[in-house]
Scaffold this motif. Structure first.
Motif, short mmCIF file in Angstrom:
data_model
loop_
_atom_site.label_atom_id
_atom_site.label_comp_id
_atom_site.label_asym_id
_atom_site.label_seq_id
_atom_site.Cartn_x
_atom_site.Cartn_y
_atom_site.Cartn_z
N LEU A 68 1.36 -1.02 0.12
CA LEU A 68 -0.14 -0.30 -0.55
C LEU A 68 0.55 1.60 -0.03
O LEU A 68 0.75 1.86 -0.80
CB LEU A 68 -1.20 -0.07 1.55
CG LEU A 68 -1.78 -1.44 1.28
CD1 LEU A 68 -3.23 -1.22 3.76
CD2 LEU A 68 -3.16 -0.36 0.18
N LEU A 69 1.98 1.22 0.90
CA LEU A 69 2.63 2.57 0.54
C LEU A 69 3.90 3.29 -0.47
O LEU A 69 4.63 3.21 -0.75
CB LEU A 69 3.59 2.70 2.18
CG LEU A 69 3.06 2.23 3.26
CD1 LEU A 69 3.69 2.03 4.89
CD2 LEU A 69 2.27 3.37 3.54
N GLY A 70 3.91 1.52 -1.09
CA GLY A 70 4.92 1.33 -2.63
C GLY A 70 5.94 0.83 -1.75
O GLY A 70 6.80 1.48 -2.60
N ILE A 71 6.41 0.04 -1.13
CA ILE A 71 7.53 0.05 -1.03
C ILE A 71 8.03 -1.51 -1.37
O ILE A 71 7.22 -2.30 -1.79
CB ILE A 71 7.78 -0.18 1.04
CG1 ILE A 71 7.51 0.78 1.66
CG2 ILE A 71 9.14 -1.03 1.35
CD1 ILE A 71 7.21 0.34 3.58
N LYS A 72 9.21 -1.38 -3.09
CA LYS A 72 9.15 -2.98 -3.08
C LYS A 72 9.74 -3.22 -2.49
O LYS A 72 9.46 -4.78 -3.16
CB LYS A 72 10.21 -1.94 -4.28
CG LYS A 72 9.78 -1.20 -5.53
CD LYS A 72 10.72 -0.55 -6.52
CE LYS A 72 9.99 0.96 -7.09
NZ LYS A 72 10.94 1.70 -8.05
N GLU A 73 10.97 -3.56 -1.65
CA GLU A 73 11.27 -4.57 -0.97
C GLU A 73 10.63 -5.21 0.42
O GLU A 73 9.98 -4.04 1.19
CB GLU A 73 13.19 -4.08 -0.14
CG GLU A 73 13.47 -5.34 0.98
CD GLU A 73 13.56 -6.98 -0.25
OE1 GLU A 73 12.64 -7.51 0.55
OE2 GLU A 73 13.83 -6.89 -1.12
N PRO A 74 9.38 -6.13 0.07
CA PRO A 74 8.61 -6.97 1.35
C PRO A 74 9.44 -6.64 2.85
O PRO A 74 9.13 -6.84 3.97
CB PRO A 74 8.31 -8.26 1.09
CG PRO A 74 8.79 -7.92 -0.80
CD PRO A 74 9.96 -6.71 -0.58
N ALA A 75 11.18 -7.34 2.73
CA ALA A 75 11.46 -7.29 4.53
C ALA A 75 11.93 -6.65 4.79
O ALA A 75 11.55 -6.03 6.50
CB ALA A 75 12.88 -7.54 4.10
N ILE A 76 11.40 -5.23 4.26
CA ILE A 76 11.73 -3.83 4.91
C ILE A 76 10.68 -3.30 5.67
O ILE A 76 10.74 -3.05 6.65
CB ILE A 76 12.22 -2.53 3.99
CG1 ILE A 76 13.65 -2.43 3.38
CG2 ILE A 76 12.36 -1.13 5.08
CD1 ILE A 76 13.74 -1.40 1.89
N ALA A 77 9.65 -3.75 4.97
CA ALA A 77 7.79 -3.64 5.38
C ALA A 77 7.62 -4.83 6.44
O ALA A 77 7.14 -3.94 7.98
CB ALA A 77 6.94 -3.43 4.42
N MET A 78 8.35 -5.51 5.78
CA MET A 78 7.85 -6.85 7.34
C MET A 78 8.42 -6.30 8.67
O MET A 78 7.93 -6.61 9.66
CB MET A 78 8.51 -8.27 6.69
CG MET A 78 7.46 -8.97 5.20
SD MET A 78 8.42 -10.06 4.46
CE MET A 78 8.85 -11.06 6.18
N VAL A 79 9.98 -6.17 8.28
CA VAL A 79 10.66 -5.91 9.42
C VAL A 79 10.67 -4.40 10.31
O VAL A 79 9.97 -4.47 12.01
CB VAL A 79 12.27 -5.87 9.17
CG1 VAL A 79 12.58 -5.37 10.69
CG2 VAL A 79 12.70 -7.29 9.14
N GLY A 80 9.57 -3.49 9.93
CA GLY A 80 9.33 -2.71 10.46
C GLY A 80 8.18 -3.45 10.81
O GLY A 80 7.91 -2.35 12.11
#
Length: 280
Positions: A68-80
């Protein structure tokens, strides 16, 4: 990396280690196994198995928010997201009057449902289904370095926080009387657990990540006599299960993460049997 590949081929001339991707997977499990063994020993001792399971199952929500936020790397969003969820659980646990398992259950079920809802609504659920089962055979050299960094950080944190966390879990009031900041200690370990669990999910799969943490430590608890042996056996069992499971997955053509869990389960049954026989 070529030097490491040559060393592996020379020392371990097995057919299942001939492909480069299997060498990468082998190096990954050599780093991941101590991670699971060390972290799992504390998770089981401090009755945090449900917490790590909640973090693992919240990965889909992190992915959904990242989409939804347009973050291309899933790992960044997952860890956050896992860090925010871990901090929220510990904060509510300390300030609320509800039991820890109830709090974790509420956060876990809500985050899982939210993740599935958001991903299905955006049409991305099938795209990220690979995170359910993981794929350690796809790990790249750069990601192996990430595991190495995570292991170094965990060992350092283990040395600093283990005794404080153990005392905090056994007797919080006594720990505070000894000058231990119990909230800070639990929060630090919770965030570390959340980060490592989330980093590992892409290779192990969120459906089995908690088993990889809990089973080696649970097996070790059956046969160890003190905390030192408990930790060492946990790491040793994790190493054995990870390497054996990886080799078996190559022979059987099965998912590596799930095969490793089955080996872990077999070791647990063996340790349980040994523990029962000792009492007879």
């Amino acid at each position: 990396m070529q030097t490491l590949y040559t060393i592996i081929s020379t020392i371990l001339p097995f057919s299942w280690l001939e492909p480069t991707f299997m060498k990468n997977a082998f190096m990954a499990v050599l780093l991941a196994a101590p991670l699971f063994g060390l972290l799992g020993s504390v998770v089981v001792s401090n009755q945090m198995a449900f917490f790590s399971d909640a973090i693992g199952h919240s990965a889909l929500t992190g992915i959904a928010i990242g989409v939804l936020l347009g973050i291309k790397e899933p790992a960044i969003a997952m860890v956050g997201f896992s860090l925010l969820l871990g901090a929220a659980i510990i904060a509510v646990k300390f300030k609320g009057k509800t039991s820890a398992d109830t709090i974790i259950g509420v956060f876990s079920s809500t985050s899982v449902a939210l993740g599935i809802m958001l991903l299905s609504a955006t049409g991305n659920f099938s795209k990220y289904q690979r995170y359910l089962v993981g794929d350690i055979l796809s790990i790249a050299p750069a990601e192996i370095i990430q595991l190495l960094v995570a292991l170094v950080v965990l060992v350092a944190a283990f040395a600093i926080l283990y005794n404080k966390l153990l005392l905090t879990n056994i007797h919080p009031m006594f720990a505070r009387s000894r000058g231990i900041r119990t909230f800070a200690v639990e929060l630090a370990f919770a965030l570390l657990t959340a980060a490592i669990v989330t980093i590992s999910i892409r290779w192990t799969g969120l459906l089995v990540i908690n088993s990889l943490l809990v089973l080696p430590a649970a097996s070790s608890r059956m046969i160890s006599r003190d905390s030192k042996h408990y930790t060492l056996f946990s790491v040793a069992i994790s190493l054995f299960s990870c390497v054996t499971g990886l080799a078996l997955s190559w022979s059987l053509g099965s998912a590596s993460g799930a095969t490793i869990v089955i080996v872990n389960a077999a070791v647990f049954i063996a340790c349980l049997s040994i523990g029962i026989l000792k009492k007879i």
